[in-house]
Design an enzyme around this catalytic site. Structure first.
Site, mmCIF file in Angstrom:
data_model
loop_
_atom_site.group_PDB
_atom_site.id
_atom_site.type_symbol
_atom_site.label_atom_id
_atom_site.label_comp_id
_atom_site.label_asym_id
_atom_site.label_seq_id
_atom_site.Cartn_x
_atom_site.Cartn_y
_atom_site.Cartn_z
ATOM 1 N N ASP A 88 0.852 -1.194 0.000
ATOM 2 C CA ASP A 88 0.000 0.000 0.000
ATOM 3 C C ASP A 88 0.893 1.251 0.000
ATOM 4 O O ASP A 88 1.796 1.375 0.843
ATOM 5 C CB ASP A 88 -0.863 -0.051 1.277
ATOM 6 N N ILE A 263 -9.641 -0.143 3.099
ATOM 7 C CA ILE A 263 -10.157 0.090 4.448
ATOM 8 C C ILE A 263 -9.067 -0.193 5.474
ATOM 9 O O ILE A 263 -8.556 -1.314 5.562
ATOM 10 C CB ILE A 263 -11.395 -0.803 4.718
#
Ligand code: G3H
Ligand code: 13P
Ligand code: ZN
Length: 317
Positions: A88, A263
Site C-alpha cells: 500500500d 479500508i
C-alpha cells in the site's frame, strides 16, 4: 492456493458490479480477524501492507502470517482462500522492488504528489520490473487529503483526478489499476461535521468512460462507524467529529468501475473500541489474550459486514 494477483479478481468484480475489499494488516489478530470473515463469506481478499506496517512488524512476519492464514483456511475450512498480498502506498522503486522480491503479488507506486511526467516515469519503472516478475501494479492520479505514514496532505493541497489525464497515464505507464481522488481521504476525519459527505461520482463516470473495462481503486474508504466512535468516546477516548464515507456511496462506487476499496481506519476503530471497553470494564485484567480475543472478533464482524453489505463480494471466491 498460492498467493494470487488481482487480475482475475478485478475482471470478475468489474463484470459483476462489485468490489474487492483491501484491508491493511499490521499484526496477527488483524490478519486473523479479516481472513476468518473472508473464509466464512467465501470472499476473495486483498491484504495490504504499508511502509509503516512493514517497519512495525517486519516484512517476513507479515508474509508468514498471511501464508499461515491461507494454510489455515485450507486445513480448517477446506477452502482455497484467494489472497492478493499488496504493498500500500509504495513511495519509491526500491520499496516496490523489495516487496516484489519478497513475494508480494501486487504493489502500489504512489507518485501522485509528483508532477505528471515524474509520476509517469517512476510508475513505468515499477511496472517494467513488476511485470517481469508476474506482479501487478496500482498507480495513482490525483491527491487525497489526510495522513499516510509521515506524509500529511491538507484539504487545500488535495486535488481531484483530472479525467482528461487518465488515458495517457495508463497507456504510457502500463499500470494494471488506477487509484483516483473523488473526495475520499485517509483517516477518521474525512468530512467537516455538519457538511454532507458527497463523493464526485461525475468524475468516476468520466474516468470510466475514458478507460472502459479498467479497474479503478478507491482509497480512504472507511465509513467510520459511529458505534465505534461512541464506544471509544464512552471509554476514555477523545475522537469528536470523526466522520467517514457513507456506506451507500461505497456501494454505488462498487457497482461502477471501482474494483478495490481500501479500508484501514475502520479496522483501527473496531480494535480500539473493543480494547478500550474491555479495559474500562476490567481494570484488573492484564492478559493480552483476554482483550485481543474480543478485539479480533470485532474486526471479524466489521469485515464480514463490509464484504456482504458494502462490497458485495461474498460468495465470489
Ligand atoms: O493509507 C494509509 C493506510 O491507512 C496505512 O496507514 O501508513 O499508518 O500504516 P499507515
Ligand atoms: P482509510 O483511512 O479510510 O481506512 O483508508 C485506508 C487506505 O486508503 C489505505 O491505503
Ligand atoms: Zn490509501
Amino acid at each position: 492456493m498460492a498467493i494470487v494477483t488481482t487480475k482475475e479478481m478485478f475482471q470478475k468484480a468489474y463484470d459483476g458490479g462489485y468490489a474487492i475489499g483491501a484491508f491493511n494488516v499490521n499484526n496477527m489478530e488483524i490478519v486473523q480477524g479479516i481472513t476468518e470473515a473472508a473464509i466464512e463469506q467465501r470472499a476473495p481478499l486483498i491484504l495490504q501492507v504499508s511502509k509503516g506496517a512493514r517497519a512495525y512488524a517486519k516484512h517476513v512476519y507479515l508474509m508468514k502470517l498471511i501464508e499461515a492464514a491461507i494454510a489455515d483456511a485450507e486445513q480448517t475450512a477446506g477452502f482455497d482462500l484467494p489472497i492478493c498480498v499488496h504493498l500500500d502506498h509504495g513511495d519509491s522503486f526500491e520499496l516496490c522492488k523489495s516487496c516484489i522480491d519478497g513475494g508480494f503479488s501486487s504493489v502500489m507506486i504512489d507518485a501522485s504528489s509528483k508532477p505528471f511526467e515524474e509520476n509517469i516515469a517512476i510508475t513505468k519503472q515499477v511496472v517494467e520490473y513488476a511485470h517481469d516478475h508476474g506482479v501487478v501494479v496500482e498507480a495513482e492520479l490525483g491527491t487525497l487529503a489526510g495522513v499516510e505514514d509521515e506524509v500529511q496532505v491538507s484539504a487545500e493541497d488535495s486535488s481531484y483526478t483530472r479525467p482528461e489525464d487518465v488515458q495517457e497515464f495508463v497507456q504510457r505507464t502500463g499500470c494494471d489499476s488506477l487509484a483516483i481522488a473523488i473526495g475520499t481521504s485517509h483517516g477518521a476525519y474525512k468530512f467537516k461535521p455538519g457538511t454532507k459527505p458527497q463523493l464526485r461520482f461525475d468524475i468516476l463516470e468520466e474516468v470510466s468512460k475514458r478507460l472502459p473495462g479498467f479497474p479503478i481503486v478507491l482509497h480512504g474508504s472507511s465509513s467510520v462507524p459511529q458505534e465505534f466512535v461512541e464506544m471509544i468516546n464512552a471509554n476514555g477516548g477523545n475522537m469528536p467529529g470523526a466522520i467517514g464515507v457513507p456506506e451507500e456511496q461505497l456501494r454505488k462506487a462498487a457497482s461502477m468501475a471501482v474494483c478495490k476499496i481500501n479500508i484501514d481506519s475502520d479496522l483501527r476503530l473496531a480494535m480500539t473500541a473493543s480494547i478500550r471497553k474491555f479495559f474500562n470494564e476490567h481494570p484488573d485484567k492484564f492478559d493480552p489474550r483476554e482483550y485481543l480475543k474480543p478485539a479480533r472478533a470485532a474486526i471479524k464482524d466489521m469485515v464480514a459486514h463490509k464484504l456482504v453489505d458494502v462490497l458485495g463480494c461474498n460468495g465470489k471466491a
